[in-house]
Scaffold this active site. Structure first.
Site, PDB file in Angstrom:
ATOM      1  N   ASN A  31      32.121  31.282  39.674  1.00  0.00           N
ATOM      2  CA  ASN A  31      31.285  31.179  38.471  1.00  0.00           C
ATOM      3  C   ASN A  31      29.935  30.632  38.920  1.00  0.00           C
ATOM      4  OD1 ASN A  31      30.064  30.644  36.043  1.00  0.00           O
ATOM      5  ND2 ASN A  31      31.453  28.973  35.463  1.00  0.00           N
ATOM      6  N   LYS A  33      27.184  30.422  37.202  1.00  0.00           N
ATOM      7  CA  LYS A  33      26.393  29.772  36.137  1.00  0.00           C
ATOM      8  C   LYS A  33      24.938  30.259  36.211  1.00  0.00           C
ATOM      9  CE  LYS A  33      29.668  26.047  36.422  1.00  0.00           C
ATOM     10  NZ  LYS A  33      30.022  24.672  36.164  1.00  0.00           N
ATOM     11  N   HIS A 116      33.843  29.032  28.338  1.00  0.00           N
ATOM     12  CA  HIS A 116      33.613  27.981  29.344  1.00  0.00           C
ATOM     13  C   HIS A 116      33.196  26.708  28.609  1.00  0.00           C
ATOM     14  CE1 HIS A 116      31.872  25.659  32.569  1.00  0.00           C
ATOM     15  NE2 HIS A 116      32.575  26.405  33.401  1.00  0.00           N
ATOM     16  N   GLU A 118      30.976  24.671  29.114  1.00  0.00           N
ATOM     17  CA  GLU A 118      29.523  24.538  28.911  1.00  0.00           C
ATOM     18  C   GLU A 118      29.094  25.361  27.693  1.00  0.00           C
ATOM     19  OE1 GLU A 118      28.472  25.528  32.940  1.00  0.00           O
ATOM     20  OE2 GLU A 118      29.359  23.633  33.581  1.00  0.00           O
ATOM     21  N   GLU A 187      40.340  24.213  32.936  1.00  0.00           N
ATOM     22  CA  GLU A 187      39.260  23.444  33.548  1.00  0.00           C
ATOM     23  C   GLU A 187      39.051  22.146  32.773  1.00  0.00           C
ATOM     24  OE1 GLU A 187      36.410  26.155  35.884  1.00  0.00           O
ATOM     25  OE2 GLU A 187      35.795  26.259  33.804  1.00  0.00           O
ATOM     26  N   GLY A 193      32.065  19.940  38.046  1.00  0.00           N
ATOM     27  CA  GLY A 193      30.814  19.484  38.659  1.00  0.00           C
ATOM     28  C   GLY A 193      30.769  17.999  38.971  1.00  0.00           C
ATOM     29  N   SER A 232      35.602  21.248  40.300  1.00  0.00           N
ATOM     30  CA  SER A 232      35.393  20.587  41.593  1.00  0.00           C
ATOM     31  C   SER A 232      36.303  21.091  42.723  1.00  0.00           C
ATOM     32  CB  SER A 232      35.527  19.062  41.452  1.00  0.00           C
ATOM     33  OG  SER A 232      34.496  18.569  40.618  1.00  0.00           O
TER      34      SER A 232
HETATM   35  P1  PGA Z   1      32.661  23.338  39.625  1.00  0.00           P
HETATM   36  O1  PGA Z   1      32.582  24.271  38.319  1.00  0.00           O
HETATM   37  O2  PGA Z   1      33.526  24.033  40.610  1.00  0.00           O
HETATM   38  O3  PGA Z   1      31.221  23.221  40.094  1.00  0.00           O
HETATM   39  O4  PGA Z   1      33.220  22.038  39.172  1.00  0.00           O
HETATM   40  C1  PGA Z   1      33.687  24.997  37.885  1.00  0.00           C
HETATM   41  C2  PGA Z   1      33.370  25.708  36.598  1.00  0.00           C
HETATM   42  O5  PGA Z   1      32.606  25.176  35.782  1.00  0.00           O
HETATM   43  O6  PGA Z   1      33.874  26.820  36.346  1.00  0.00           O
END
Ligand code: PGA
Length: 274
Positions: A31, A33, A116, A118, A187, A193, A232
Site C-alpha cells: 500500500n 498511500k 483503510h 486512514e 490492521e 506506521g 508496521s
Molecule cells: P505500515 O502501513 O506498514 O506503514 O504500518 C500499513 C498500512 O497502512 O496499510
C-alpha cells in the site's frame, strides 16, 4: 498454555502450511498511500519484475490512481498484479474527485483497498460507506481488500472484537455471502506506521476471531479464507508474523516503498528459495 508454547505451535503450523505441496495462496500487498513518483515507480517495477516469485506468493501493489496506467503498460502479462487504494461507492455521474470501479477495471485493476483506517479516520468513511464501496468493486469483478481494525483505545478497553464485528457486519449486510470472496486486512490502527506491532498471540487471537466471524456469516473454509495482517510489517518481523495461524498474507505500507525491502520481504516468505 504458555505464550512460548503457543508461538512454537503456530510456527509448526506455518511450516506445514508452506511445506504442503498444494500450498495455500499467500498475499503480499504493498500500500503505497500518497507516495512515489512516475520515475520511482518505473524503477521499482523494473526491479521487481526481475525477481522470481513462487506461484503461491500473490504480489499485489496499490499505487496512487494516476500511476495505474504505468502498471497496465509494464505489467500487462505479468504475475504481479495491482489495484487501487480506494473506489467510489457510486457507479458514475456528478461526483467530483471520485474514481469509479468501472474506471479501475479499465485500468486493469483486479483488486482495490476499501476502508483503510486512514480513509475511515480522515475522510469520515462509515462502515456503511465502506460496505457500498466493496459492493461497487465486486460489480466490476474487482476483489475488495476490506481493511478493518480497532484504535488503541478500543484495544485497551477490550472493545476491539465489537469494533471489528461492526465493521464486518456492515459489509455482510451489503453483499451477503459474497463476503467469502473478499480479502480481509486486519490492521490495528495503533500499529499502522508506528513501528509497534501487537504480540503474536494477539494477532493469532484476533485473526481467529475474524475467521470465526467469516465462518458464521458465509460458512467459508479455513483454506478459502484470506485474512491479511497489516501495520508496521517489515523485514525484521515478517517471518514471525507469517508463522501465526490464520495469517494469510500482509498489507505493507512503509516497508513496501523501496523495491529492495519489499523484495527482501518476498524472499523471506519464499520457502522454495531458502
Ligand atoms: P505500515 O502501513 O506498514 O506503514 O504500518 C500499513 C498500512 O497502512 O496499510
Amino acid at each position: 498454555m504458555e505464550k512460548k508454547e503457543i508461538e512454537s505451535l503456530v510456527r509448526k503450523h506455518i511450516e506445514s502450511k508452506f511445506s504442503d505441496r498444494d500450498r495455500k495462496e499467500y498475499i503480499v500487498a504493498a500500500n503505497w498511500k500518497m507516495n512515489m513518483s512516475a520515475k520511482e515507480i518505473r524503477r521499482f517495477i523494473g526491479e521487481i519484475k526481475e525477481e522470481k516469485i513462487p506461484n503461491y506468493l500473490k504480489t499485489v501493489i496499490f499505487p496512487p490512481y494516476p500511476y495505474l496506467p504505468i502498471f497496465q503498460e509494464m505489467l500487462r502479462y505479468d504475475r504481479i498484479i495491482y489495484g487501487a487504494q480506494d473506489v467510489a461507492k457510486e457507479e458514475q455521474g456528478a461526483y467530483t474527485g471520485e474514481v469509479s470501479a468501472a474506471m479501475l477495471a479499465d485500468c486493469g485493476c483486479s483488486y482495490t483497498l476499501v476502508g483503510h483506517s486512514e480513509r475511515r479516520g480522515y475522510y469520515a468513511e462509515t462502515p456503511g460507506i465502506v460496505a457500498k464501496k466493496a459492493a461497487a468493486a465486486l460489480r466490476y469483478h474487482i476483489k475488495p481488500v476490506i481493511c478493518i481494525g480497532e484504535t488503541l483505545e478500543d484495544r485497551q478497553n477490550n472493545r476491539y472484537r465489537d469494533v471489528l464485528k461492526i465493521q464486518l457486519d456492515a459489509v455482510r449486510q451489503e453483499i451477503g455471502d459474497v463476503l467469502s470472496e473478499c480479502v480481509i486486512a486486519y490492521e490495528p490502527v495503533w500499529a499502522i506506521g508506528t513501528g509497534v506491532i501487537p504480540e503474536l498471540v494477539q494477532i493469532e487471537e484476533t485473526h481467529h476471531f475474524i475467521h470465526e466471524l467469516l465462518v458464521s456469516y458465509t460458512g467459508i473454509s479455513e483454506r478459502a479464507s484470506k485474512i491479511l495482517y497489516g501495520g508496521s510489517v517489515n523485514e525484521k518481523n515478517v517471518k514471525d508474523i507469517a508463522a501465526v495461524h490464520f495469517v494469510d498474507g500482509f498489507l505493507i505500507g512503509g516497508a513496501s516503498l523501496k523495491a529492495g525491502s519489499f523484495i527482501n520481504i518476498l524472499r523471506l516468505l519464499n520457502v522454495d528459495g531458502r
